[in-house]
Design a protein around this motif. Sequence first.
Motif, PDB file in Angstrom:
ATOM      1  N   ARG A 270       3.485  11.157  -7.258  1.00  0.00           N
ATOM      2  CA  ARG A 270       3.364   9.661  -6.725  1.00  0.00           C
ATOM      3  C   ARG A 270       4.754   9.118  -6.726  1.00  0.00           C
ATOM      4  N   PHE A 271       5.226   8.948  -5.667  1.00  0.00           N
ATOM      5  CA  PHE A 271       6.613   8.519  -5.573  1.00  0.00           C
ATOM      6  C   PHE A 271       6.827   7.013  -5.362  1.00  0.00           C
ATOM      7  N   LEU A 272       5.770   6.415  -4.953  1.00  0.00           N
ATOM      8  CA  LEU A 272       5.659   4.904  -4.725  1.00  0.00           C
ATOM      9  C   LEU A 272       5.435   4.111  -5.975  1.00  0.00           C
ATOM     10  N   ARG A 273       6.396   3.238  -6.396  1.00  0.00           N
ATOM     11  CA  ARG A 273       6.264   2.416  -7.237  1.00  0.00           C
ATOM     12  C   ARG A 273       4.845   1.598  -7.343  1.00  0.00           C
ATOM     13  N   SER A 274       4.693   0.987  -5.838  1.00  0.00           N
ATOM     14  CA  SER A 274       3.684  -0.037  -5.884  1.00  0.00           C
ATOM     15  C   SER A 274       2.750   0.653  -4.455  1.00  0.00           C
ATOM     16  N   ALA A 275       1.487   0.261  -4.416  1.00  0.00           N
ATOM     17  CA  ALA A 275       0.889   0.709  -3.362  1.00  0.00           C
ATOM     18  C   ALA A 275       1.420   0.091  -2.084  1.00  0.00           C
ATOM     19  N   LEU A 276       1.254   0.589  -0.961  1.00  0.00           N
ATOM     20  CA  LEU A 276       1.565   0.073   0.360  1.00  0.00           C
ATOM     21  C   LEU A 276       0.710  -1.099   0.799  1.00  0.00           C
ATOM     22  N   PRO A 277       0.942  -2.148   1.431  1.00  0.00           N
ATOM     23  CA  PRO A 277       0.124  -3.122   1.879  1.00  0.00           C
ATOM     24  C   PRO A 277      -1.189  -2.809   2.670  1.00  0.00           C
ATOM     25  N   THR A 278      -2.104  -3.515   2.541  1.00  0.00           N
ATOM     26  CA  THR A 278      -3.207  -3.004   3.308  1.00  0.00           C
ATOM     27  C   THR A 278      -3.307  -2.635   4.742  1.00  0.00           C
ATOM     28  N   THR A 279      -2.183  -3.323   5.541  1.00  0.00           N
ATOM     29  CA  THR A 279      -2.158  -3.182   6.822  1.00  0.00           C
ATOM     30  C   THR A 279      -1.417  -1.580   7.097  1.00  0.00           C
ATOM     31  N   ALA A 280      -0.854  -1.255   6.090  1.00  0.00           N
ATOM     32  CA  ALA A 280      -0.347   0.368   6.301  1.00  0.00           C
ATOM     33  C   ALA A 280      -0.840   1.367   5.528  1.00  0.00           C
ATOM     34  N   ARG A 281      -2.054   1.200   5.303  1.00  0.00           N
ATOM     35  CA  ARG A 281      -3.068   2.313   4.726  1.00  0.00           C
ATOM     36  C   ARG A 281      -3.833   2.961   5.448  1.00  0.00           C
ATOM     37  N   PRO A 282      -4.062   4.259   5.555  1.00  0.00           N
ATOM     38  CA  PRO A 282      -5.215   5.025   6.131  1.00  0.00           C
ATOM     39  C   PRO A 282      -6.402   4.229   5.933  1.00  0.00           C
ATOM     40  N   SER A 283      -7.071   4.224   7.245  1.00  0.00           N
ATOM     41  CA  SER A 283      -8.556   3.300   7.124  1.00  0.00           C
ATOM     42  C   SER A 283      -9.534   4.111   6.364  1.00  0.00           C
ATOM     43  N   SER A 284      -9.156   5.453   6.058  1.00  0.00           N
ATOM     44  CA  SER A 284     -10.049   6.212   5.331  1.00  0.00           C
ATOM     45  C   SER A 284      -9.518   7.691   5.044  1.00  0.00           C
ATOM     46  N   GLY A 285     -10.152   8.279   3.935  1.00  0.00           N
ATOM     47  CA  GLY A 285      -9.363   9.715   3.879  1.00  0.00           C
ATOM     48  C   GLY A 285      -8.079   9.763   3.649  1.00  0.00           C
ATOM     49  N   LEU A 286      -7.504  10.710   3.991  1.00  0.00           N
ATOM     50  CA  LEU A 286      -6.136  11.278   3.967  1.00  0.00           C
ATOM     51  C   LEU A 286      -5.348  11.272   5.133  1.00  0.00           C
ATOM     52  N   PHE A 307      -0.867  10.816   2.068  1.00  0.00           N
ATOM     53  CA  PHE A 307      -0.730   9.366   2.205  1.00  0.00           C
ATOM     54  C   PHE A 307      -2.610   8.825   2.283  1.00  0.00           C
ATOM     55  N   HIS A 308      -2.829   8.198   0.960  1.00  0.00           N
ATOM     56  CA  HIS A 308      -4.092   7.928   0.464  1.00  0.00           C
ATOM     57  C   HIS A 308      -4.535   6.524   1.205  1.00  0.00           C
ATOM     58  N   SER A 309      -5.913   6.394   1.208  1.00  0.00           N
ATOM     59  CA  SER A 309      -6.253   4.939   1.750  1.00  0.00           C
ATOM     60  C   SER A 309      -6.191   4.046   0.948  1.00  0.00           C
ATOM     61  N   ASN A 310      -5.859   4.328  -0.570  1.00  0.00           N
ATOM     62  CA  ASN A 310      -5.539   3.186  -1.525  1.00  0.00           C
ATOM     63  C   ASN A 310      -4.356   2.619  -1.502  1.00  0.00           C
TER      64      ASN A 310
END
Length: 335
Positions: A270-286, A307-310
């Motif tokens: 898990r290389f990101l310190r914090s989650a990506l903003p909602t507008t940059a996340r996959p809508s579902s799945g991987l 890249f995860h939806s969360n």
Amino acid sequence: MTVRAAWLTNRGDTAGGQTRNDTRLAPLGTMTPAAELTTSPGAIPGSDPFALTATGPMTATLATGRAIIQGTEPQGAYPVAITADEPLVFADGDPANPRIDLVVLRVYDTAYDDSGQTLVAVEIIPGTPGAAPTAPSTPRGALALFRVQIAAGISAGTGGIGFAAATTDVRRYTAAVGGITPYSVAGAHRGQYRDNGTGLQRYTGTAWSGLATGLITWTKASLASGYGHNGNSNGDVRYRVIDLLGTRFVQWRGGMNVSYSGGNPRGSGRFLRSALPTTARPSSGLRTLPVACSSANSSIIAVKIDFHSNGTATLLSAAGDAPPWVSLHGVMYPL
């Protein structure tokens, strides 16, 4: 005259008729349509048309520019131009309540209105004072340019208008038919283009579709402990979100240094310190993609990232492979 119009007056009119100079200065040609017989009104782009500049406590000037003003459908559209700075004088504020004045470029045509005038003018339409004032409506045959807040009790003697804070720019723009309108106009025909301020869009006949609209500009990612920017001198790890032909994508770039623990990337990858903003996340799945990596300490030249939806992302490598850096250049996936 410093405020001119084409196709407004006739020879013999009190206004003097349209001169050759009027015709040369006013914009000609078919502009962006609004409907079968109407035109999308607005200023003609070019530097800063009709700029408002303060000249005193209660005075300002409206700079030169060209525009199209649409009347009713039977009237048609009026090409107009201001050829020298026009002075503006704002009335003192109401003793008790603020108001909002509207600066407009306005056409009077007595053949279609009851004004008894045939001319084009710059006007200040005063608003109604109130505890929560609203700007006056734009009259028919006028193009709104600026709203100016007039505080209660204000005058030249009390310091006047603070124009920078009190002025709201409401200028809209138009372009020749087939051109790109630098304004979010309503769609009128299939194949119409506009620049909405963040990217180019095309009208499909029912909706605007982005060609390359930037939703999130290049943003430096915050990396977790054990990961570093500029791996293999590829630059910082950055991402952006774009709308490409109606589909949202995330793009990545840069290089990432990677450290290992127990033969695996630190922190379970898990290389990101914090989650990506909602507008940059996959809508579902991987969204699973290969990324280039160093061949040092590795039998392969690519690893994968999920890249995860969360909003999290996981770097994965095979047992025994520990490349010290990976490159995210070229990584792109739909949301």
